[in-house]
Design an enzyme around this catalytic site. Sequence first.
Site, PDB file in Angstrom:
ATOM      1  N   GLY A   1      28.905 -15.262 -37.073  1.00  0.00           N
ATOM      2  CA  GLY A   1      28.271 -15.861 -38.246  1.00  0.00           C
ATOM      3  C   GLY A   1      28.695 -17.305 -38.434  1.00  0.00           C
ATOM      4  O   GLY A   1      27.877 -18.173 -38.758  1.00  0.00           O
TER       5      GLY A   1
ATOM      6  N   GLY B   1      34.701 -10.181 -34.860  1.00  0.00           N
ATOM      7  CA  GLY B   1      33.614 -10.681 -34.012  1.00  0.00           C
ATOM      8  C   GLY B   1      32.422 -11.137 -34.830  1.00  0.00           C
ATOM      9  O   GLY B   1      31.795 -12.161 -34.537  1.00  0.00           O
ATOM     10  N   CYS B   2      32.109 -10.375 -35.873  1.00  0.00           N
ATOM     11  CA  CYS B   2      30.945 -10.704 -36.707  1.00  0.00           C
ATOM     12  C   CYS B   2      31.210 -11.968 -37.534  1.00  0.00           C
ATOM     13  O   CYS B   2      30.298 -12.762 -37.764  1.00  0.00           O
ATOM     14  CB  CYS B   2      30.593  -9.519 -37.599  1.00  0.00           C
ATOM     15  SG  CYS B   2      30.204  -8.041 -36.629  1.00  0.00           S
ATOM     16  N   THR B   3      32.461 -12.149 -37.939  1.00  0.00           N
ATOM     17  CA  THR B   3      32.840 -13.354 -38.684  1.00  0.00           C
ATOM     18  C   THR B   3      32.716 -14.581 -37.776  1.00  0.00           C
ATOM     19  O   THR B   3      32.144 -15.604 -38.173  1.00  0.00           O
ATOM     20  CB  THR B   3      34.278 -13.207 -39.230  1.00  0.00           C
ATOM     21  OG1 THR B   3      34.302 -12.093 -40.121  1.00  0.00           O
ATOM     22  CG2 THR B   3      34.723 -14.460 -39.960  1.00  0.00           C
TER      23      THR B   3
END
Length: 158
Positions: free
Chosen positions: A49, A44-46
Amino acid sequence: MSISIGQPVPDFTASATGDTRVSLADLQGRQVVVYFYPKASTPGCTTEGGDFRDRKDAFDAANTVILGVSRDGLRAQENFKAKQGFNFELISDKDETVCRLFEVIKLKKLYGKEHLGIERSTFLIDAEGRLAREWRGVKVPGHAEEVLDAARELHAAS
């Protein structure tokens, strides 16, 4: 201490990628997006970003700086930034100073166990250093575009 919409955001200085120290005071005159994510190099963070990375030119056109923040160490942040080709700095907030300022540390459940972690949240600060918008409990799909729209509106109104 809670920051409310329209209120000045207290200055903070933090270690960031690119061997830099980021200070909110140094960004006066520019809008700032501060987005908090739970952990570098997770799916999710990838995705989140990458969504901000892919819109950086549009954020630049709206006079808006992007800063990502998590509790990961600088090495993890540098690796995450390099691997994903992020074109903005990531703040390492191991001591949770910035996280506490924005009140994003929440009790979370993972596999039935409770722990304190970062609630995915984004804040848009105006060019005078006041909180203009906030998004808490963010769902990644479409989020960066929504933040970009808000940044464009704010810039057009200034």
